[in-house]
Design an enzyme around this catalytic site. Structure first.
Site, PDB file in Angstrom:
ATOM      1  N   ASN A 183       0.877  -1.172   0.000  1.00  0.00           N
ATOM      2  CA  ASN A 183       0.000   0.000   0.000  1.00  0.00           C
ATOM      3  C   ASN A 183       0.914   1.221   0.000  1.00  0.00           C
ATOM      4  O   ASN A 183       1.464   1.597   1.027  1.00  0.00           O
ATOM      5  CB  ASN A 183      -0.870  -0.048   1.262  1.00  0.00           C
TER       6      ASN A 183
ATOM      7  N   ARG B 192      -2.635  -2.193  -3.339  1.00  0.00           N
ATOM      8  CA  ARG B 192      -3.845  -1.403  -3.109  1.00  0.00           C
ATOM      9  C   ARG B 192      -3.794  -0.187  -4.038  1.00  0.00           C
ATOM     10  O   ARG B 192      -2.811   0.556  -4.041  1.00  0.00           O
ATOM     11  CB  ARG B 192      -3.894  -0.926  -1.664  1.00  0.00           C
TER      12      ARG B 192
ATOM     13  N   HIS C   6     -12.894   2.581   0.620  1.00  0.00           N
ATOM     14  CA  HIS C   6     -12.891   1.523   1.642  1.00  0.00           C
ATOM     15  C   HIS C   6     -13.533   0.233   1.106  1.00  0.00           C
ATOM     16  O   HIS C   6     -14.036  -0.582   1.868  1.00  0.00           O
ATOM     17  CB  HIS C   6     -13.681   1.907   2.919  1.00  0.00           C
TER      18      HIS C   6
ATOM     19  N   ARG D  22     -12.025  15.084   8.621  1.00  0.00           N
ATOM     20  CA  ARG D  22     -12.843  15.465   7.451  1.00  0.00           C
ATOM     21  C   ARG D  22     -14.272  15.751   7.884  1.00  0.00           C
ATOM     22  O   ARG D  22     -14.811  15.049   8.746  1.00  0.00           O
ATOM     23  CB  ARG D  22     -12.850  14.333   6.419  1.00  0.00           C
TER      24      ARG D  22
ATOM     25  N   CYS E 144     -10.600   9.309  18.432  1.00  0.00           N
ATOM     26  CA  CYS E 144     -11.838   9.003  19.147  1.00  0.00           C
ATOM     27  C   CYS E 144     -11.572   8.603  20.599  1.00  0.00           C
ATOM     28  O   CYS E 144     -12.289   9.022  21.520  1.00  0.00           O
ATOM     29  CB  CYS E 144     -12.570   7.888  18.403  1.00  0.00           C
TER      30      CYS E 144
ATOM     31  N   GLU F 169      -8.247  -5.781   5.462  1.00  0.00           N
ATOM     32  CA  GLU F 169      -8.149  -5.406   4.048  1.00  0.00           C
ATOM     33  C   GLU F 169      -6.994  -6.136   3.351  1.00  0.00           C
ATOM     34  O   GLU F 169      -7.100  -6.503   2.186  1.00  0.00           O
ATOM     35  CB  GLU F 169      -7.949  -3.890   3.923  1.00  0.00           C
TER      36      GLU F 169
HETATM   37  P1  AMP Z   1      -8.130   3.250  12.069  1.00  0.00           P
HETATM   38  O1  AMP Z   1      -8.003   4.379  11.076  1.00  0.00           O
HETATM   39  O2  AMP Z   1      -9.015   2.153  11.595  1.00  0.00           O
HETATM   40  O3  AMP Z   1      -6.796   2.773  12.580  1.00  0.00           O
HETATM   41  O4  AMP Z   1      -8.877   3.864  13.359  1.00  0.00           O
HETATM   42  C1  AMP Z   1      -8.348   4.924  14.105  1.00  0.00           C
HETATM   43  C2  AMP Z   1      -9.402   5.407  15.082  1.00  0.00           C
HETATM   44  O5  AMP Z   1      -9.784   4.331  15.952  1.00  0.00           O
HETATM   45  C3  AMP Z   1      -8.911   6.548  15.988  1.00  0.00           C
HETATM   46  O6  AMP Z   1      -9.908   7.536  16.085  1.00  0.00           O
HETATM   47  C4  AMP Z   1      -8.740   5.841  17.322  1.00  0.00           C
HETATM   48  O7  AMP Z   1      -8.920   6.716  18.418  1.00  0.00           O
HETATM   49  C5  AMP Z   1      -9.887   4.842  17.266  1.00  0.00           C
HETATM   50  N1  AMP Z   1      -9.713   3.823  18.301  1.00  0.00           N
HETATM   51  C6  AMP Z   1      -8.766   2.876  18.399  1.00  0.00           C
HETATM   52  N2  AMP Z   1      -8.912   2.183  19.566  1.00  0.00           N
HETATM   53  C7  AMP Z   1      -9.966   2.735  20.229  1.00  0.00           C
HETATM   54  C8  AMP Z   1     -10.623   2.478  21.474  1.00  0.00           C
HETATM   55  N3  AMP Z   1     -10.203   1.522  22.282  1.00  0.00           N
HETATM   56  N4  AMP Z   1     -11.687   3.243  21.803  1.00  0.00           N
HETATM   57  C9  AMP Z   1     -12.102   4.218  20.993  1.00  0.00           C
HETATM   58  N5  AMP Z   1     -11.550   4.501  19.798  1.00  0.00           N
HETATM   59  C10 AMP Z   1     -10.489   3.781  19.420  1.00  0.00           C
END
Ligand code: AMP
Length: 393
Positions: A9, A86, A175, A236, A279, A381
Site C-alpha cells: 500500500n 492497493r 474503503h 474530514r 476518538c 483489508e
Molecule cells: P483506524 O483508522 O481504523 O486505525 O482507526 C483509528 C481510530 O480508531 C482513531 O480515532 C482511534 O482513536 C480509534 N480507536 C482505536 N482504539 C480505540 C478504542 N479503544 N476506543 C475508541 N476509539 C479507538
C-alpha cells in the site's frame, strides 16, 4: 495450501507492506517504510514477534524502500506467489482486481485526476515493485471496485448530467476492500452465501464510511466523488451545505485550495472538539466533562445513525448492521450511542456483549430478541488484497 502474497500500500511518502498467506489470512510479516523523501527515511518491520527499524539513506524514495523490503523478505526464505497492490481509484473501468500490464498502468494514471494524492503514489509503488519482483504477477486491487454495482440512482449527483458524461463526476465510494471483507465474513458467520447476504456495514476509522449491501452487491455508500462526503471523520467534515465552500472563501479570504484543506484536515472530530481527531482521546476527555469532546462524539453518532437509518430504505430483509475499523471495532460507547437512535425500532443492545467485543473480538452485540442483529467484525483489508492477488498466481 499456503500461498504467500506480498501486499503493498504505497502512499506519497510511505509504503505499508505485509506478507499474507492468502489461504489462512495469517500475516507472516508486517511493516512500514516511512518519511520517504526526508532525512529520517526508514523501514520498520515486525517478523516473528520482533520489531526492527532500519534506516534508509537520506531522502530515500520508494525504489530504495522497496529494494530494502524485498531484501528483508528474501532473508526470511518466504517465496511469494504474487504481489497485491492497493490502488485507491479505478474509476468506472475496474469492477474487480486485475493483473497489471501497461494498459492497466495507463488507466491508473488516467484516474489520478480523481485521486491526486493516492493514485500517483500507488503507481510509483507498482512500477518499483515490478523491478523488485519481475517474475511475479502484480495485481491491482481497487478501493472503488466493490461499489461499481451501485445503481445510477445511488451514484449520480443531482447536477447537470453532462458533468457525469464529460467529467465522470459521480459517487465512487472508497474503503471497498474493507466492506467486501465485512460482507464475506458476515455471510460466513450467518452461514449464508454471500449473494444471499444483506448488510449495512460501517467502517469507522480515521476515515469513515457506511455501505448498504443487498444480496452481496453494494447498492449505496457514503463516500462520494472524493473521500470527503458522508460521515463525520477524524479531520474530514463529511456532509455540509454545498454552498459553504464559497461562503467560507468570501468570509475567510481564503482560496479554494485552502478551503479544501480546511474541510479535509481541520474539520471532523478535530474541528468540532477543538481537541483531537482521535476518538479514544475524545472519549477520555468527554468523561472528564470536555464540552467540545462531548458534542463531537454526539454529532459523530447522530450522523452515523442517520446514514444507517437512511440505508434501511435500500436494504429489505436486512441481516445485520456491522461495525468495523479502529472505532467500530473498539468503541463500545460509539456503538451504544449510535444504536440508541434505533431503540424505538426495537433494536436492543446486549450491554455485556457490546463491552466484550473490543480489541479484536468478533461477534454479535445485540440481544437475541432484537429485530435487527448488530455485529462487530474486525476488518482485514490486506487479506482481501492477498486473496484477490493469489487468484492470478
Ligand atoms: P483506524 O483508522 O481504523 O486505525 O482507526 C483509528 C481510530 O480508531 C482513531 O480515532 C482511534 O482513536 C480509534 N480507536 C482505536 N482504539 C480505540 C478504542 N479503544 N476506543 C475508541 N476509539 C479507538
Amino acid at each position: 495450501m499456503k500461498k504467500d502474497v506480498v501486499v503493498l500500500n504505497c502512499g506519497s511518502s510511505s509504503v505499508k507492506f505485509a506478507i499474507i498467506d492468502a489461504t489462512s489470512g495469517e500475516a507472516q510479516m508486517t511493516g512500514l517504510a516511512e518519511s520517504l523523501g526526508n532525512q529520517d527515511a526508514s523501514v520498520t518491520v515486525k517478523y516473528k514477534g520482533e520489531k526492527q527499524k532500519i534506516a534508509l539513506s537520506e531522502n530515500a524514495m520508494h525504489a530504495e524502500a522497496l529494494e530494502e523490503i524485498s531484501r528483508i523478505i528474501a532473508k526470511t526464505g518466504v517465496e511469494p506467489v504474487a504481489v497485491g497492490h492497493r490502488v485507491v481509484h479505478g474509476g468506472e473501468k475496474f469492477k474487480q482486481a486485475v493483473q497489471i500490464d501497461e494498459s492497466v498502468e495507463q488507466a491508473i494514471q488516467e484516474c489520478a485526476a480523481m485521486a491526486p494524492l493516492h493514485n500517483p503514489a500507488n503507481l510509483t509503488g507498482i512500477l518499483t515493485a515490478k523491478t523488485a519482483y519481475p517474475s511475479l504477477p502484480h495485481v491491482a486491487v481497487f478501493d472503488t471496485a466493490f461499489f461499481q454495482s451501485m445503481p445510477q440512482h445511488a451514484y449520480l449527483y443531482a447536477l447537470p448530467r453532462a458533468l457525469y458524461r464529460d467529467h465522470a463526476i459521480r459517487r465512487y465510494g472508497f474503503h471497498g476492500t474493507s466492506h467486501k471483507y465485512i460482507l464475506d465474513t458476515t455471510a460466513s458467520e450467518l452461514n449464508k452465501s454471500v449473494d444471499e447476504t444483506t448488510i449495512i456495514s460501517a467502517h469507522l476509522g480515521n476515515g469513515c464510511s457506511v455501505t448498504a449491501v443487498v444480496k452481496g452487491k453494494a447498492v449505496d455508500t457514503s463516500l462520494g466523488f472524493t473521500p470527503l462526503e458522508g460521515l463525520v471523520m477524524g479531520t474530514r467534515c463529511g456532509d455540509i451545505d454545498p454552498s459553504l465552500p464559497t461562503v467560507l472563501q468570501q468570509k475567510l479570504g481564503k482560496n479554494a485550495e485552502e478551503i479544501n484543506k480546511l474541510l479535509n484536515t481541520e474539520s471532523g472530530l478535530l474541528g468540532i472538539s477543538e481537541l483531537s481527531n482521535d476518538c479514544r482521546a475524545l472519549e477520555e476527555a468527554a468523561e472528564q466533562g470536555h464540552e467540545g469532546a462531548i458534542i463531537a462524539l454526539e454529532i459523530f453518532c447522530y450522523r452515523l445513525a442517520k446514514y444507517i437509518g437512511g440505508y434501511m430504505v435500500a436494504t429489505p430483509d436486512l441481516d445485520a448492521i456491522v461495525f468495523t475499523g479502529g472505532i467500530g471495532e473498539n468503541s463500545s460507547l460509539i456503538r451504544e450511542k449510535t444504536l440508541g437512535y434505533f431503540s424505538h425500532l426495537g433494536v436492543k443492545l446486549d450491554a455485556d456483549k457490546n463491552l466484550d467485543k473490543r480489541f479484536g473480538a468478533q461477534g454479535e452485540i445485540t440481544a437475541a430478541d432484537s429485530p435487527i442483529a448488530c455485529w462487530v467484525i474486525p476488518t482485514n483489508e490486506e487479506w482481501v488484497i492477498a486473496q484477490q492477488a493469489a487468484q492470478f498466481a
